[in-house]
Design a protein around this motif. Structure first.
Motif, mmCIF file in Angstrom:
data_model
loop_
_atom_site.group_PDB
_atom_site.id
_atom_site.type_symbol
_atom_site.label_atom_id
_atom_site.label_comp_id
_atom_site.label_asym_id
_atom_site.label_seq_id
_atom_site.Cartn_x
_atom_site.Cartn_y
_atom_site.Cartn_z
ATOM 1 N N PHE A 79 10.607 -15.021 35.327
ATOM 2 C CA PHE A 79 11.898 -15.703 35.530
ATOM 3 C C PHE A 79 12.438 -15.528 34.184
ATOM 4 O O PHE A 79 11.879 -15.655 33.112
ATOM 5 C CB PHE A 79 11.828 -17.387 35.759
ATOM 6 C CG PHE A 79 11.178 -17.510 37.263
ATOM 7 C CD1 PHE A 79 12.134 -17.243 38.367
ATOM 8 C CD2 PHE A 79 9.891 -17.700 37.557
ATOM 9 C CE1 PHE A 79 11.505 -17.515 39.527
ATOM 10 C CE2 PHE A 79 9.253 -17.979 38.747
ATOM 11 C CZ PHE A 79 10.308 -17.661 39.890
ATOM 12 N N ILE B 218 18.796 -20.137 36.039
ATOM 13 C CA ILE B 218 17.234 -19.377 36.134
ATOM 14 C C ILE B 218 17.540 -18.497 37.103
ATOM 15 O O ILE B 218 18.127 -18.430 38.170
ATOM 16 C CB ILE B 218 16.299 -20.544 36.658
ATOM 17 C CG1 ILE B 218 16.358 -21.771 35.728
ATOM 18 C CG2 ILE B 218 15.071 -19.884 36.657
ATOM 19 C CD1 ILE B 218 15.449 -23.040 36.244
ATOM 20 N N ARG C 259 12.413 -15.020 28.548
ATOM 21 C CA ARG C 259 11.773 -14.576 29.960
ATOM 22 C C ARG C 259 10.158 -15.185 29.938
ATOM 23 O O ARG C 259 9.537 -15.325 28.975
ATOM 24 C CB ARG C 259 11.343 -13.042 29.689
ATOM 25 C CG ARG C 259 12.423 -12.159 29.819
ATOM 26 C CD ARG C 259 11.928 -10.710 29.768
ATOM 27 N NE ARG C 259 12.997 -9.724 29.590
ATOM 28 C CZ ARG C 259 13.387 -9.095 28.431
ATOM 29 N NH1 ARG C 259 12.879 -9.376 27.412
ATOM 30 N NH2 ARG C 259 14.444 -8.407 28.522
ATOM 31 N N ARG D 184 15.534 -14.499 38.681
ATOM 32 C CA ARG D 184 14.392 -13.857 38.804
ATOM 33 C C ARG D 184 14.544 -12.568 37.984
ATOM 34 O O ARG D 184 15.549 -11.984 38.128
ATOM 35 C CB ARG D 184 14.239 -13.342 40.323
ATOM 36 C CG ARG D 184 13.992 -14.509 41.351
ATOM 37 C CD ARG D 184 13.941 -13.816 42.612
ATOM 38 N NE ARG D 184 14.935 -13.019 42.949
ATOM 39 C CZ ARG D 184 15.996 -13.810 44.104
ATOM 40 N NH1 ARG D 184 15.861 -14.703 44.507
ATOM 41 N NH2 ARG D 184 17.050 -12.936 44.064
#
Length: 132
Positions: free
Chosen positions: A30, A125, A26, A127
């Protein structure tokens, strides 16, 4: 330097410790996920290609879930395929089971010659949910 905020999926921490990498980190809103392959719990490759791709997504989804995400949170994906010319169609038949609805994440596909006995790998990747 700040300590890495590592995400481990349930039951697979020993595999990552043995291979000396983090499954996901983390950072700044992201989640950066290491490449996931269709490995069984002992780390060996699933021999059937479609089952291997499904298992790669299951392994990926376990990491996303451990971070409070799902594939819907993925914004960028990179896939690696051994011999894509002969395997692309077989692999792409499985993707809709996991890819979700449009808009889809960005995608980079890379043909490779070797993946440690595997034929497919995916790294993403995502959110992180607000407040993570």
């Amino acid at each position: 330097m700040s300590k890495r905020d590592v995400v481990f999926p349930s039951g697979r921490q020993a595999l990552y410790e043995r291979n000396r990498y983090s499954p996901a980190i983390r950072s700044n809103g992201f989640l950066f996920v290491s490449g996931q392959v269709g490995s069984r719990e002992d780390g060996s490759p699933e021999p059937d290609l479609q089952a291997q791709v499904r298992l790669a997504f299951e392994n990926l989804n376990a990491i996303l879930k451990a971070a409070g995400c799902s594939f819907e949170d993925v914004i960028d994906a990179t896939v690696f395929i051994v011999d894509p010319e002969s395997k692309f169609d077989t692999i792409w038949k499985v993707l809709p089971e996991y890819w979700g609805e449009a808009p889809h994440p960005t995608l980079t596909g890379i043909g490779v010659t070797w993946l440690y006995g595997f034929d497919f790998e995916i790294k993403v990747i995502a959110r992180l949910p607000q407040g993570e």
